[in-house]
Design a protein around this motif. Structure first.
Motif, mmCIF file in Angstrom:
data_model
loop_
_atom_site.group_PDB
_atom_site.id
_atom_site.type_symbol
_atom_site.label_atom_id
_atom_site.label_comp_id
_atom_site.label_asym_id
_atom_site.label_seq_id
_atom_site.Cartn_x
_atom_site.Cartn_y
_atom_site.Cartn_z
ATOM 1 N N THR A 160 0.803 -1.223 0.000
ATOM 2 C CA THR A 160 0.000 0.000 0.000
ATOM 3 C C THR A 160 0.837 1.275 0.000
ATOM 4 O OG1 THR A 160 -0.177 -0.055 2.425
ATOM 5 C CG2 THR A 160 -1.954 -1.107 1.145
ATOM 6 N N LEU A 161 1.961 1.276 0.713
ATOM 7 C CA LEU A 161 2.792 2.473 0.811
ATOM 8 C C LEU A 161 3.914 2.505 -0.221
ATOM 9 C CD1 LEU A 161 3.273 2.619 4.706
ATOM 10 C CD2 LEU A 161 1.579 3.843 3.329
ATOM 11 N N GLY A 162 4.145 1.401 -0.896
ATOM 12 C CA GLY A 162 5.325 1.255 -1.739
ATOM 13 C C GLY A 162 5.278 2.048 -3.030
ATOM 14 N N ASN A 163 6.441 2.174 -3.658
ATOM 15 C CA ASN A 163 6.546 2.916 -4.915
ATOM 16 C C ASN A 163 5.678 2.318 -6.015
ATOM 17 O OD1 ASN A 163 8.388 4.995 -4.201
ATOM 18 N ND2 ASN A 163 10.078 3.522 -4.259
ATOM 19 N N ASN A 164 5.667 0.987 -6.130
ATOM 20 C CA ASN A 164 4.859 0.369 -7.176
ATOM 21 C C ASN A 164 3.371 0.541 -6.921
ATOM 22 O OD1 ASN A 164 6.772 -0.662 -9.055
ATOM 23 N ND2 ASN A 164 7.315 -2.259 -7.600
ATOM 24 N N ALA A 165 2.964 0.388 -5.668
ATOM 25 C CA ALA A 165 1.556 0.571 -5.320
ATOM 26 C C ALA A 165 1.109 1.993 -5.614
ATOM 27 C CB ALA A 165 1.341 0.242 -3.849
ATOM 28 N N ARG A 166 1.936 2.957 -5.236
ATOM 29 C CA ARG A 166 1.565 4.369 -5.414
ATOM 30 C C ARG A 166 1.600 4.788 -6.880
ATOM 31 N NH1 ARG A 166 -0.991 6.840 -1.044
ATOM 32 N NH2 ARG A 166 -0.692 5.283 0.590
ATOM 33 N N LEU A 167 2.565 4.268 -7.640
ATOM 34 C CA LEU A 167 2.596 4.587 -9.065
ATOM 35 C C LEU A 167 1.366 4.015 -9.763
ATOM 36 C CD1 LEU A 167 4.107 5.859 -11.466
ATOM 37 C CD2 LEU A 167 5.193 3.620 -11.815
ATOM 38 N N GLY A 168 1.021 2.774 -9.437
ATOM 39 C CA GLY A 168 -0.172 2.172 -10.026
ATOM 40 C C GLY A 168 -1.414 2.997 -9.740
ATOM 41 N N GLU A 169 -1.540 3.464 -8.510
ATOM 42 C CA GLU A 169 -2.688 4.293 -8.135
ATOM 43 C C GLU A 169 -2.708 5.589 -8.938
ATOM 44 O OE1 GLU A 169 -3.587 6.807 -4.194
ATOM 45 O OE2 GLU A 169 -3.525 4.640 -3.847
ATOM 46 N N LYS A 170 -1.535 6.207 -9.102
ATOM 47 C CA LYS A 170 -1.431 7.454 -9.863
ATOM 48 C C LYS A 170 -1.887 7.274 -11.312
ATOM 49 C CE LYS A 170 0.495 11.045 -7.704
ATOM 50 N NZ LYS A 170 0.000 12.450 -7.837
ATOM 51 N N LEU A 171 -1.575 6.123 -11.886
ATOM 52 C CA LEU A 171 -1.819 5.905 -13.306
ATOM 53 C C LEU A 171 -3.110 5.152 -13.579
ATOM 54 C CD1 LEU A 171 1.787 5.059 -14.543
ATOM 55 C CD2 LEU A 171 0.665 7.284 -14.322
ATOM 56 N N GLY A 172 -3.903 4.900 -12.547
ATOM 57 C CA GLY A 172 -5.179 4.224 -12.741
ATOM 58 C C GLY A 172 -5.055 2.745 -13.007
ATOM 59 N N LEU A 173 -3.987 2.126 -12.489
ATOM 60 C CA LEU A 173 -3.743 0.699 -12.685
ATOM 61 C C LEU A 173 -4.129 -0.085 -11.434
ATOM 62 C CD1 LEU A 173 -0.256 1.036 -14.367
ATOM 63 C CD2 LEU A 173 -2.271 0.036 -15.457
ATOM 64 N N THR A 174 -4.876 -1.142 -11.614
ATOM 65 C CA THR A 174 -5.243 -2.029 -10.515
ATOM 66 C C THR A 174 -4.337 -3.252 -10.553
ATOM 67 O OG1 THR A 174 -7.552 -1.318 -10.610
ATOM 68 C CG2 THR A 174 -7.080 -3.383 -9.462
ATOM 69 N N GLY A 175 -3.472 -3.398 -9.536
ATOM 70 C CA GLY A 175 -2.540 -4.521 -9.504
ATOM 71 C C GLY A 175 -3.233 -5.824 -9.186
ATOM 72 N N THR A 176 -2.874 -6.875 -9.916
ATOM 73 C CA THR A 176 -3.483 -8.190 -9.701
ATOM 74 C C THR A 176 -2.460 -9.276 -9.386
ATOM 75 O OG1 THR A 176 -3.416 -8.613 -12.091
ATOM 76 C CG2 THR A 176 -5.453 -7.675 -11.187
ATOM 77 N N HIS A 177 -1.239 -9.150 -9.911
ATOM 78 C CA HIS A 177 -0.213 -10.179 -9.720
ATOM 79 C C HIS A 177 1.151 -9.516 -9.556
ATOM 80 C CE1 HIS A 177 -3.468 -12.352 -11.826
ATOM 81 N NE2 HIS A 177 -3.052 -13.402 -11.158
ATOM 82 N N ARG A 178 2.127 -10.322 -9.101
ATOM 83 C CA ARG A 178 3.522 -9.883 -9.002
ATOM 84 C C ARG A 178 4.381 -10.778 -9.884
ATOM 85 N NH1 ARG A 178 4.536 -7.114 -4.078
ATOM 86 N NH2 ARG A 178 2.602 -6.103 -3.414
ATOM 87 N N PHE A 179 5.524 -10.255 -10.304
ATOM 88 C CA PHE A 179 6.453 -11.040 -11.119
ATOM 89 C C PHE A 179 7.861 -10.511 -10.890
ATOM 90 C CE2 PHE A 179 5.914 -7.326 -13.687
ATOM 91 C CZ PHE A 179 7.094 -7.188 -14.412
ATOM 92 N N GLY A 180 8.847 -11.207 -11.475
ATOM 93 C CA GLY A 180 10.230 -10.746 -11.418
ATOM 94 C C GLY A 180 10.954 -11.175 -10.157
ATOM 95 N N ASP A 181 12.233 -10.811 -10.084
ATOM 96 C CA ASP A 181 13.071 -11.158 -8.941
ATOM 97 C C ASP A 181 12.438 -10.658 -7.649
ATOM 98 O OD1 ASP A 181 15.489 -12.085 -7.646
ATOM 99 O OD2 ASP A 181 16.042 -9.967 -7.453
ATOM 100 N N GLN A 182 12.294 -11.534 -6.685
ATOM 101 C CA GLN A 182 11.677 -11.260 -5.388
ATOM 102 C C GLN A 182 10.249 -10.711 -5.533
ATOM 103 O OE1 GLN A 182 14.460 -9.955 -2.110
ATOM 104 N NE2 GLN A 182 15.624 -9.128 -3.857
ATOM 105 N N LYS A 183 9.638 -10.968 -6.686
ATOM 106 C CA LYS A 183 8.264 -10.526 -6.968
ATOM 107 C C LYS A 183 8.123 -9.016 -6.807
ATOM 108 C CE LYS A 183 6.898 -14.724 -7.726
ATOM 109 N NZ LYS A 183 6.601 -15.166 -9.115
ATOM 110 N N LEU A 184 9.129 -8.280 -7.294
ATOM 111 C CA LEU A 184 9.095 -6.823 -7.190
ATOM 112 C C LEU A 184 8.207 -6.180 -8.254
ATOM 113 C CD1 LEU A 184 12.840 -6.099 -6.415
ATOM 114 C CD2 LEU A 184 10.918 -5.315 -5.045
ATOM 115 N N GLY A 185 8.072 -6.834 -9.417
ATOM 116 C CA GLY A 185 7.259 -6.267 -10.481
ATOM 117 C C GLY A 185 5.778 -6.467 -10.235
ATOM 118 N N TRP A 186 4.980 -5.546 -10.739
ATOM 119 C CA TRP A 186 3.530 -5.611 -10.601
ATOM 120 C C TRP A 186 2.889 -5.785 -11.968
ATOM 121 C CZ3 TRP A 186 0.372 -2.979 -6.336
ATOM 122 C CH2 TRP A 186 1.039 -3.074 -5.093
#
Length: 250
Positions: free
Chosen positions: A107-133
């Motif tokens: 909720t507080l993270g950079n990926n969560a906040r960027l997604g919120e800014k751009l109107g993106l609803t995150g559903t899954h994670r991917f990449g090393d340590q599941k950092l990608g959204w």
């Protein structure tokens, strides 16, 4: 009421699960200052300008996403690193830094906040340590329309590789310098990948895979997590919080 430095570090460590991440810098207290904290300043990078501004504001602690002591860098404290650290020590200001744990917080993270800014609803994670959204726009936009939306929200014109008329619905993203994630992202049946920076190879991969690539700025995509953390701490403990955005075109 001020909070003890150790209590603040303990709380943030538990909130961000700092002990669970493989990172290439220490997360938590990097420079020790005064024992009690009432006023905090947040910013993306512990630059000299941000340190000076925090001291001018009589901050007890400076919280950043990009701090010091990166793996592989010269460990000697000389030149610009000496000047930055000396200023913090001379003014008894604590420096806290949170890198990957802050990128990833749900909720507080950079990926969560960027997604919120751009109107993106995150559903899954991917990449090393599941950092990608991975997520979707509420309604499809052309790449040209999506680019305008990013420009307006981040106040920075992104680098875009892809046909302007392409419809964008399913998007993968990871803030900062995550261009290496594009290899995996391009195999996830997405229309577009967003990160902060671009390397030479991404042009060819975007053209050959049909997945558009957007480099929206390392700093621009990572402005929001540390500010959100500061606001959370202010609400949780009644601290004074000031966020400072030091302009950076990269």
């Amino acid at each position: 009421m001020p909070i003890a430095r150790q209590d603040l570090e303990n709380y943030i460590g538990q909130l961000l699960l700092t002990d669970t991440w493989r990172d290439y810098c220490p997360n938590g207290l990097q420079i020790e200052g005064r024992p009690d904290i009432q006023r905090i300043v947040t910013g993306v990078t512990a630059s000299q300008a941000l340190i000076d501004a925090a001291i001018d504001l009589n901050a007890d602690a400076l919280l950043v996403h990009h701090g010091f002591f990166w793996k592989g860098e010269n460990a000697c404290i000389t030149r610009t690193k000496k000047a930055r650290i000396a200023k913090l020590l001379a003014n008894d200001v604590n420096l806290f830094a949170y890198h990957l744990p802050l990128d990833a917080h749900p909720t507080l993270g950079n990926n969560a906040r960027l997604g919120e800014k751009l109107g993106l609803t995150g559903t899954h994670r991917f990449g090393d340590q599941k950092l990608g959204w991975l997520g979707e726009l509420e309604k499809p936009l052309t790449l040209a329309e999506f680019t305008l939306q990013i420009d307006a929200q981040l106040q920075r014109s992104p680098l875009v590789i892809g046909p302007a008329e392409q419809l964008i619905k399913r998007v993968a993203w990871c803030t900062g310098g995550a261009q290496s994630f594009f290899h995996e992202a391009a195999q996830l049946e997405i229309d577009c990948f967003i990160t902060g920076e671009a390397s030479e190879f991404v042009t060819h991969l975007a053209r050959e895979s049909g997945v558009s690539y957007i480099a929206a700025g390392h700093h621009a995509t990572e402005r929001y997590g540390i500010e959100a953390l500061g606001k959370h701490l202010a609400s949780q403990y009644g601290l004074e919080h000031i966020h400072l955005d030091q302009a950076n075109p990269v």
